[in-house]
Enzyme design. Sequence first.
Site, short mmCIF file in Angstrom:
data_model
loop_
_atom_site.label_atom_id
_atom_site.label_comp_id
_atom_site.label_asym_id
_atom_site.label_seq_id
_atom_site.Cartn_x
_atom_site.Cartn_y
_atom_site.Cartn_z
N GLU A 1 0.81 -1.22 0.00
CA GLU A 1 0.00 0.00 0.00
C GLU A 1 0.85 1.28 0.00
O GLU A 1 0.62 2.20 0.77
CB GLU A 1 -1.00 -0.03 1.16
CG GLU A 1 -1.99 -1.18 1.00
CD GLU A 1 -2.96 -1.35 2.16
OE1 GLU A 1 -2.87 -0.57 3.14
OE2 GLU A 1 -3.80 -2.27 2.10
N GLU B 1 -4.92 -8.47 -1.59
CA GLU B 1 -5.46 -8.40 -0.23
C GLU B 1 -6.86 -7.81 -0.30
O GLU B 1 -7.06 -6.76 -0.92
CB GLU B 1 -4.57 -7.54 0.67
CG GLU B 1 -5.02 -7.47 2.12
CD GLU B 1 -4.15 -6.55 2.97
OE1 GLU B 1 -2.91 -6.70 2.92
OE2 GLU B 1 -4.71 -5.67 3.65
#
Length: 518
Positions: free
Chosen positions: A201, A319
Amino acid sequence: MGCSRAVFLLGCVLLTWWLCLSLAAAEEVKVKVKGVTSIAKTDGNFICATLDWWPEDKCDYNQCPWGKAGILNLDLKNKILANAIKAFNPLRIRIGGSLEDQVVYKVGTMKICPRFQKRKDGLFGFSRGCLPMKRWDELHALFNKTGPLVTFSLNALIGRQNPVGGDTLWAGDWNAQNARDFINYTISKGYKIDSWELGNELCANGVSARVEASQYGKDMIVLKELVKELYPDPSTRPKVLGPGGFYDEEWFNEFLQTSGAGVVDGLTHHIYNLGAGVDKNLINKIQDPYYLDRIAQAYKDISRSVDLFGPWSGAWVGEAGGAYNSGGKDVSHTFADGFWYLDQLGMTSTFNHKVFCRQALIGGNYGLLNTTTFIPNPDYYGALLWHRLMGKNVLATTYEGFPYLRVYSHCSKTSSGIAVLIMNISNSTRFEVSIVNDYNMGGKFEVGQQREEYHLTPKDGNIQSDVLLLNGTPLKLTEASDIPALEPQIVDASKPITVVPHSFVFVNLRGFNAPVCA
């Protein structure tokens, strides 16, 4: 049926819950499946689950739902955990998460081994942490017994300059030395890794930190060259994945163009499309087909980025937990979560995604396994049935209207026919579904042909129950803590499939003539 709602509800007091569902208002639906060609293709091991780094004091919304479920404190000798992984034969597991870009590996020249501690100025509120090689050995003792395909996501911030002046941008080249030593150790021990990923991220605006797309692309080239050097045999070489973050079209396209042909094998992105886990409206969002459909455009855009700038790779959901910050405490571990999860599996596969990694195998409120007891939650069994029944080839599937009905068709994994997932999100309508073959002008199954049906419903009709019924029987671990057998109902294939309100049905149609599945 001619009965008023009051009479119907009164009758439900006297009848079993299952019988009441069968008396619900019915709609007949003809589903057309085109088996001449596939519209997309997944990896043979599409189902994936994550293990995360969060320590016990990871807390949100006045709750601390991780307990001892993080990579560094999980009971790796728990029999249920081993059996849950082994049942997939194999399960794809991704090791990574928010804290991974603060993890160093105690190997080679890395002599320090800090422990995660609460720290206000740290990324995600924690200091740096460390993976000792003893713990890596312990993880592989479990993996060697259970046979998963392992993805390990590496720290992508080592070597970069810390942000200054409140800016979250991290500048400078990635320092690959600690990763090199770690990979070398892994190879020396004979540990099998399916893929190495870089970072978590850090894309576009990032979450707590970010890296520019052009810099990230250059770093991916470094990782690719490192993997090629340390794994000289292309037939056993792990894949390289990235960037492991939230999709931004401009950033992802520049990243792919900078890294170039043949570098990124899997373009990983993350999905938390239900919003915050604390949202009191979560239970309604998860039953709203129009809300669930909103994410489809993102999957389409990501697929287009792959087609235009990275056709050598494939899109992966690296994810996805539905609701962020550990999920919703009254929703994410319950039957209701399947309205989101199973729909996501079906939707992403139609958009040519290769892998879907569920956050998490264990931990938080969204674990496939209960965080403290390790007992499988309902979504575990949905994932297991998908893995066992739904093959790689995705088939065009059409039907009229009915937004609360979702149908996804693939070539069967177990026969030459097809496997179908039917979801009924409605709380009041029963669907009578006929599967029609587009290939032979709508030909139907003959009397005497059979199909296999797996009906999944919640205990007592409570969609927020943790207990899942398969064909009316609660799924429970055996006395030896094994995953129970998932046995189908054998049904006359010429009859429609009854899909009661708030239920999921997997169907295996062995006699379905689909040339692409032959």
